[in-house]
Motif scaffolding. Structure first.
Motif, PDB file in Angstrom:
ATOM      1  N   VAL A 211      77.643  18.491   1.050  1.00  9.17           N
ATOM      2  CA  VAL A 211      77.268  17.374   1.919  1.00  9.17           C
ATOM      3  C   VAL A 211      77.402  17.782   3.384  1.00  9.17           C
ATOM      4  N   ALA A 212      78.473  18.486   3.703  1.00 10.95           N
ATOM      5  CA  ALA A 212      78.666  18.951   5.081  1.00 10.95           C
ATOM      6  C   ALA A 212      77.565  19.925   5.484  1.00 10.95           C
ATOM      7  N   LEU A 213      77.170  20.801   4.579  1.00  8.02           N
ATOM      8  CA  LEU A 213      76.107  21.755   4.881  1.00  8.02           C
ATOM      9  C   LEU A 213      74.783  21.042   5.134  1.00  8.02           C
ATOM     10  N   ALA A 214      74.492  20.033   4.318  1.00  6.80           N
ATOM     11  CA  ALA A 214      73.249  19.275   4.499  1.00  6.80           C
ATOM     12  C   ALA A 214      73.237  18.527   5.826  1.00  6.80           C
ATOM     13  N   THR A 215      74.407  18.126   6.316  1.00  2.78           N
ATOM     14  CA  THR A 215      74.504  17.434   7.600  1.00  2.78           C
ATOM     15  C   THR A 215      74.505  18.416   8.765  1.00  2.78           C
ATOM     16  N   TRP A 216      75.125  19.556   8.558  1.00  2.00           N
ATOM     17  CA  TRP A 216      75.313  20.537   9.631  1.00  2.00           C
ATOM     18  C   TRP A 216      73.993  21.034  10.223  1.00  2.00           C
ATOM     19  N   PHE A 217      73.035  21.353   9.395  1.00  2.00           N
ATOM     20  CA  PHE A 217      71.812  21.971   9.901  1.00  2.00           C
ATOM     21  C   PHE A 217      71.028  21.055  10.846  1.00  2.00           C
ATOM     22  N   PRO A 218      70.648  19.821  10.446  1.00  2.00           N
ATOM     23  CA  PRO A 218      69.880  19.002  11.399  1.00  2.00           C
ATOM     24  C   PRO A 218      70.657  18.632  12.649  1.00  2.00           C
ATOM     25  N   VAL A 219      71.966  18.395  12.519  1.00  2.00           N
ATOM     26  CA  VAL A 219      72.755  18.072  13.709  1.00  2.00           C
ATOM     27  C   VAL A 219      72.811  19.280  14.640  1.00  2.00           C
ATOM     28  N   SER A 220      72.957  20.487  14.098  1.00  2.00           N
ATOM     29  CA  SER A 220      72.998  21.694  14.924  1.00  2.00           C
ATOM     30  C   SER A 220      71.692  21.886  15.682  1.00  2.00           C
ATOM     31  N   VAL A 221      70.587  21.808  14.960  1.00  4.76           N
ATOM     32  CA  VAL A 221      69.286  22.066  15.573  1.00  4.76           C
ATOM     33  C   VAL A 221      68.962  21.018  16.634  1.00  4.76           C
ATOM     34  N   LEU A 222      69.202  19.754  16.328  1.00  2.00           N
ATOM     35  CA  LEU A 222      68.873  18.693  17.288  1.00  2.00           C
ATOM     36  C   LEU A 222      69.819  18.713  18.490  1.00  2.00           C
ATOM     37  N   THR A 223      71.095  19.042  18.284  1.00  4.57           N
ATOM     38  CA  THR A 223      72.006  19.166  19.428  1.00  4.57           C
ATOM     39  C   THR A 223      71.589  20.328  20.320  1.00  4.57           C
ATOM     40  N   TRP A 224      71.267  21.431  19.714  1.00  3.01           N
ATOM     41  CA  TRP A 224      70.757  22.591  20.452  1.00  3.01           C
ATOM     42  C   TRP A 224      69.518  22.211  21.259  1.00  3.01           C
ATOM     43  N   SER A 225      68.593  21.501  20.618  1.00  2.00           N
ATOM     44  CA  SER A 225      67.381  21.063  21.302  1.00  2.00           C
ATOM     45  C   SER A 225      67.700  20.102  22.438  1.00  2.00           C
ATOM     46  N   GLY A 226      68.688  19.219  22.211  1.00  2.00           N
ATOM     47  CA  GLY A 226      69.060  18.265  23.251  1.00  2.00           C
ATOM     48  C   GLY A 226      69.648  18.928  24.478  1.00  2.00           C
ATOM     49  N   VAL A 227      70.522  19.900  24.260  1.00  6.03           N
ATOM     50  CA  VAL A 227      71.119  20.621  25.386  1.00  6.03           C
ATOM     51  C   VAL A 227      70.047  21.388  26.150  1.00  6.03           C
ATOM     52  N   ALA A 228      69.121  22.013  25.424  1.00  6.64           N
ATOM     53  CA  ALA A 228      68.076  22.802  26.070  1.00  6.64           C
ATOM     54  C   ALA A 228      67.075  21.939  26.832  1.00  6.64           C
ATOM     55  N   SER A 229      66.948  20.654  26.444  1.00 13.78           N
ATOM     56  CA  SER A 229      65.949  19.786  27.064  1.00 13.78           C
ATOM     57  C   SER A 229      66.436  19.082  28.327  1.00 13.78           C
ATOM     58  N   VAL A 230      67.725  19.214  28.643  1.00 10.10           N
ATOM     59  CA  VAL A 230      68.250  18.572  29.853  1.00 10.10           C
ATOM     60  C   VAL A 230      67.602  19.218  31.078  1.00 10.10           C
ATOM     61  N   ASP A 231      67.134  18.385  31.968  1.00 10.33           N
ATOM     62  CA  ASP A 231      66.450  18.880  33.175  1.00 10.33           C
ATOM     63  C   ASP A 231      67.392  19.759  34.000  1.00 10.33           C
ATOM     64  N   SER A 232      66.948  20.965  34.334  1.00  4.98           N
ATOM     65  CA  SER A 232      67.785  21.903  35.087  1.00  4.98           C
ATOM     66  C   SER A 232      68.118  21.401  36.490  1.00  4.98           C
ATOM     67  N   SER A 233      67.308  20.482  37.018  1.00  3.82           N
ATOM     68  CA  SER A 233      67.595  19.976  38.363  1.00  3.82           C
ATOM     69  C   SER A 233      68.907  19.199  38.394  1.00  3.82           C
ATOM     70  N   TYR A 234      69.309  18.599  37.265  1.00 10.32           N
ATOM     71  CA  TYR A 234      70.592  17.899  37.225  1.00 10.32           C
ATOM     72  C   TYR A 234      71.733  18.888  37.459  1.00 10.32           C
ATOM     73  N   TYR A 235      71.648  20.046  36.826  1.00 12.14           N
ATOM     74  CA  TYR A 235      72.678  21.065  37.019  1.00 12.14           C
ATOM     75  C   TYR A 235      72.673  21.576  38.462  1.00 12.14           C
ATOM     76  N   ASP A 236      71.483  21.768  39.012  1.00 14.85           N
ATOM     77  CA  ASP A 236      71.386  22.280  40.381  1.00 14.85           C
ATOM     78  C   ASP A 236      72.021  21.325  41.382  1.00 14.85           C
ATOM     79  N   VAL A 237      71.744  20.031  41.227  1.00 15.33           N
ATOM     80  CA  VAL A 237      72.326  19.039  42.140  1.00 15.33           C
ATOM     81  C   VAL A 237      73.836  19.007  41.994  1.00 15.33           C
ATOM     82  N   ALA A 238      74.314  19.053  40.722  1.00  9.13           N
ATOM     83  CA  ALA A 238      75.762  19.013  40.499  1.00  9.13           C
ATOM     84  C   ALA A 238      76.444  20.253  41.086  1.00  9.13           C
TER      85      ALA A 238
END
Length: 339
Positions: A211-238
């Motif tokens: 059950v953990a393995l079945a949950t791990w994969f989609p959460v990993s991929v979508l979290t990875w995608s979410g972090v990568a999709s954050v606008d870089s200008s937010y980091y630059d301003v910060a």
């Protein structure tokens, strides 16, 4: 501002000069009466149309259908006073009528004319009899499934979130985790049941892992995608304002990835439920999956259909709770993902 100025832009035809207001919204929908009639007719069919054989709880089912019809009539009469309950009745009146029709079709095809062979597709009263006679086993099965599911999802979601966050945040970590996600992630967790049962000391721990393995994969991929999709200008301003890496991670990357994380949780929950049922049927001697397998083995098809209905309500409720939590946490995105 004068009264003349305030009302000058309002058409006279739209002003309510009667003092009573528009009570259209307070009027009960007539579909409530249609639904009440449908449930009353369903009770008549259940009780007075002769069965092809003896079925327990037939009269109880008819009485229950008439009680529903009475409640719908009361809902129609007290619609304006019932508040949210009255609005719920009004919104779902057509669905309730459709449910009564479906139950009547099920009743006629199985218990009245024998179109559906017995005992493979029992009538509705057969399911009710299973609930009455076997409720304790069902409750124990629901509790066992919830324990296994919650343990596996908690472990898989935590591991998936950390994996996805590290993969999207650090290239050095992503260098190693990316191939693992691509290679192991797409493998169906159910195909690993024989290996998990061999590797883990108990069937429960093996099922938690799956059950953990079945949950791990989609959460990993979508979290990875979410972090990568954050606008870089937010980091630059910060960074311009003196923010350090910890601030960028906790205040920008993680909040920005949360919408994707919840999509991953939704997908992971669906996968985890499928794996849970399969694991309980094969290895774990408890839970709803085991209950369905037991009912099929003993040809207790009323119990089988009853277990399926409990499973549908339970897992649908869990998904609803997940979306309610998402809407409360991500209030600015409420309603963007519908369930």
């Amino acid at each position: 501002m004068s009264d003349h100025t305030a009302l000058s832009g309002t058409p006279i035809g739209s002003l309510d000069i009667s003092g009573h207001g528009d009570d259209t919204a307070l009027r009960p929908p007539r579909t409530l009466l249609v639904a009440a009639g449908a449930w009353a007719a369903a009770g008549v069919v259940t009780l007075f149309w002769p069965n092809i054989q003896e079925f327990a709880r037939t009269s109880d089912l008819a009485v229950a259908q008439w009680i529903v019809a009475l409640l719908l009539v009361v809902g129609y009469a007290l619609h304006a006073r019932l508040g949210k309950v009255g609005r719920w009745f009004g919104t779902n009146a057509a669905r309730l009528a459709g449910l009564a029709v479906l139950l009547s079709i099920w009743q006629i095809a199985s218990a009245k004319i024998g179109l559906w062979p017995q005992p493979y597709i029992p009538p509705p009263q057969g399911v009710i009899d299973a609930y009455v006679t076997d409720w304790k086993r069902l409750v124990d099965s629901v509790a066992a499934s919830l324990v296994l599911l919650s343990t596996g999802i908690a472990a898989g979601a935590a591991a998936g979130f950390v994996t996805g966050l590290a993969t999207g945040w650090t290239r050095k970590v992503g260098y190693w985790t990316n191939p693992v996600l691509r290679l192991i992630g797409p493998i169906p967790a159910t195909s690993l049941i024989p290996i998990a049962l061999f590797l883990f000391p108990t069937s429960f721990s093996a099922s938690v892992f799956l059950v953990a393995l079945a949950t791990w994969f989609p959460v990993s991929v979508l979290t990875w995608s979410g972090v990568a999709s954050v606008d870089s200008s937010y980091y630059d301003v910060a960074r311009t304002l003196g923010a350090r890496q910890r601030f960028l991670l906790l205040k920008i990357a993680i909040p920005g990835s949360l919408p994707h994380v919840f999509v991953g949780l939704f997908m992971g929950l669906g996968s985890a439920i499928s794996v849970l049922v399969a694991a309980e049927m094969v290895g774990v001697k408890s839970g709803l999956g085991y209950y369905l397998d037991w009912a099929q083995g003993w040809a207790a098809y009323g119990h089988l259909f009853g277990g399926l209905l409990v499973m549908a309500v339970l897992f649908s409720s869990l998904t609803t709770l997940l979306f309610r939590f998402r809407d409360r946490l991500l209030i600015w995105q409420k309603g963007e993902v519908q369930w």
